[in-house]
Design a protein around this motif. Sequence first.
Motif, PDB file in Angstrom:
ATOM      1  N   GLN A 342       0.807  -1.218   0.000  1.00 25.92           N
ATOM      2  CA  GLN A 342       0.000   0.000   0.000  1.00 25.92           C
ATOM      3  C   GLN A 342       0.841   1.269   0.000  1.00 25.92           C
ATOM      4  N   HIS A 688      -7.549   5.505  -0.559  1.00 24.01           N
ATOM      5  CA  HIS A 688      -7.964   5.346   0.834  1.00 24.01           C
ATOM      6  C   HIS A 688      -9.229   6.142   1.138  1.00 24.01           C
ATOM      7  N   ALA A 710      -7.607   0.415  -0.734  1.00 27.45           N
ATOM      8  CA  ALA A 710      -6.954  -0.056   0.486  1.00 27.45           C
ATOM      9  C   ALA A 710      -7.944  -0.880   1.312  1.00 27.45           C
TER      10      ALA A 710
END
Length: 933
Positions: A342, A688, A710
């Motif tokens: 990530q 995100h 995410a």
Amino acid sequence: MLVQRIALLAERLGIPLPRIAGQTRLGLSGTIRVTRPVPLIFTQRADEQIAEVDPGLARAGLIDAMSASHVWTWLEVRGAEGRWRWPELGDEPDVLARCSEGDLPSQGFSVLLSTARWSLRCVPARDGSGLLVLGVLKPRRAPCARLLVASFGDGADASFDTKGMCTLVASQTRVRVRVDQREVERQANDDRDFITGVRRYLEALRNHAVSSTPRAKYKLVERAPVRLRTLDADAWPRAFTRPGTLLQILTGPDQVRTLPILDVSDDGDVLTMDGDDERGELLEQGELKVRPGDDSLRRMREALDMIAMGTDEAHGRLLAALTHPESLQDLPRSENAPADEQTARQQQAKDLALNTPEIALIHGPPGTGKTTVICGIVEELVKRGQRVLLVAPTHVALDNVLERVGDRSGVTAIRLGSPDNVEEQAHRFLLQHRSRDLTRHLAKDLRAATTEAPSDDPVVAVQREWAGRIANDEEAGTLLLLNANLVCATPIGIAMAREFREVEVVFDVMILDEASKATITDFLVPAARARKWILVGDHRQLAPYVDLGELEAVVSERVKRAGVEEPDASWVRELSTRLRQHFDNRMHPEPKRVADAWRDLVDELTHRFEIDDPTFDELVALGADPDKWREASRAASRSSGDAGATKRAMVLRLGAELLELQALALPSVFEHLTRLPESRAVRLNFQHRMAPALASFSSELVYGGDYPSAPETAKLGLDIPSLEAPAIWIDTAYAPAARRYEHPRDRDWSGGDYINPLEVDVAEELVEACATWAVQSWRGDPRERGRGADAPFEIGVTSFYLKQALQLRDAIFRRLASGTDPWRRRWKSPAANGAPIDIHVSIVDRFQGREKDLIILCTTRSNPKGRRGHVDNLNRLNVAVTRARHKRIVIGDSTTLAGQGDGRRRRPGDLLVRLYETSEQKKKWGRALGGRS
């Protein structure tokens, strides 16, 4: 600039290019200058050859003549056959490379000094005390020679840096051997063309500004400082709302007061003036006159001139990046191991920004952590003792970064701007507040230190007097600004700041956030004050705002340059519109849409000239490449001088002018620099912000699948009764045409400003349903992203058309609590967690950079022709669908937008078809559509 261009090319070829070595330095136009006499030590053989080459000449006469003549110098190397030769293009002996790096071998090279009468072959003396002259030859000249500006002396000089001179001569010889002079000149010409194009563009804008006197209706918002809001957002002359512009505001019948604009809100609707109205002279509302100024344009021109002159090495690098971004050196990738998948791209972006020698791009799609990356970069740069200039076209982008990084250890942050346009949490960083706090602390410390000191001490008396004066000393602000290690401002804020009137490099690094909303000319003013540039943005979102009136003014100027005298104003307006439409469609995934926009532009371009069909098709086939149009224009001009050839040449020249203007004025500086080598750009990928179902559309159609969500985004969602799905399309296609069709309803449904009353009614019901749910059920954001349990519930209502946004605002705000902000209100009751329910209504263009818990998107377009307008613009649609965290609700007519059910089928990969297919479709929802809320 030619010298800098050579230096940059040499650097890319890996050639060390010292500018100073001992008493020798690189001068203008590639000359080599020696600041003290070059010592010449003649061998016996050289003395004998002087008379052979020039009978009757002695050594002293030769030295005097050389000091008074043009002397050319270069390095020659000894070939395998033992003969001396000069290196040629593409031929670089190892000895030449060693010499240019300061490693002088004991043999194998010689320094040539040549005048129009003779040449001297020399080598460095073994003790380094000068050049040992081995022989005097007949005059000769090598293609790799450089002009040597120096005087000469007879005999050794132990203090002379012979090695430095030989190193500099070798490096210049090597440059001539490795660098094609024609390529250097071509790139220098490109530099000149770029500078000339920008200068001409700014001049056209200035002429347009000073020749215009627009009027606008206003409402007074505040008197200290004076703040004005437009009463007609659609007619507000945004082209003239630049800092420095003067406004004549009514104080009574036939009486006006003139004030300059100090700052502009992000939406462009509120102007903060440089002045107060303490006596209450200004009328609450009325019509003002605009007296356009050229302060901001003049600052742009000054920055451009400094870059053109290249007085600082950084300016040469900046110009090279802007004119030939693709030719910059590749950079090695960072070898730092990422913490996890990530954050891998985020770490790569930080490493690139910290290690690039001059310029790099960070491409950040919505919600991928651009602000986090910028904060990390700023913190590391400050640790290295560097000064950072953070710039963004919007105030909210600056304040988001400041809120996170402004109080970190070692960061001394200053914010430039009007307090009214700065978020409240960032007010403490404003220059005026920082300056006041600093002077108060200094005065307090001085008073404390002198309280018990003898009253007759003259030093103490001076300190006490200074303590009394310092609290009102404006110099403290200037000193603070020039010593802060993080300065934040909009591009024009930097231009108008009194402390930065001089164009000089004072920052180590400039970071431009929201770079996809800044034009090249916006970029120049702050960029000229830095040595390195990091641009963060996303050219797949909205391009910079360019006023159509300004574009028409510049197009008119280009039309005249192409030879069209007194062009018709309506044709220029239509040509400008087509130019903009072609630009807006450049990234559309449907090839036919792109091709049609191009043909429409060429059709409008040739319309006035009555071009025949074969010629029209040839012009279309040239594509949107200004170089091809320019070359075709030259070819047409060289052909026979009949009327048809002349007309064709004029059309081609005009086409080249317009395409060059488009490339300069319409793209963002971020898009312009996407031609940089791949190693100079990193694209962030993990989003995100939003529920995965909301990100799937942009992932597929905008970012090529490289836009994963995410894991924490799986927690997002709102279980609102009858609106449970994250992505919903409320379909108005089942309402009667008389109710669902847009206004105005003309013959071909291709006007400009649209409203859709049915969609307003549906949106009003949606706001009521979602706010009512929040009052009972909203408990805050489930993620730890700076929001938490006490987060307000944020509803965004947006449209692609301003008039529709105004209709939505008026209808929705009738039900809400009163407030001063014309675009934001609060619901009458708080959410279940006690936080307010915030409702923000505006157009899509003003939502870029923002995010909401729930977005209601009114498409507005509904007609029997299938006209989709702005809704089918890739960049604008990408912004619209990526603002929501939890839920996105589209209101639209599927027959018009997605070709459903009426025989007008769209292709399977169509943008709006995919949006429709990836949403839960509701045929009847709410009272307005004959269902139940």
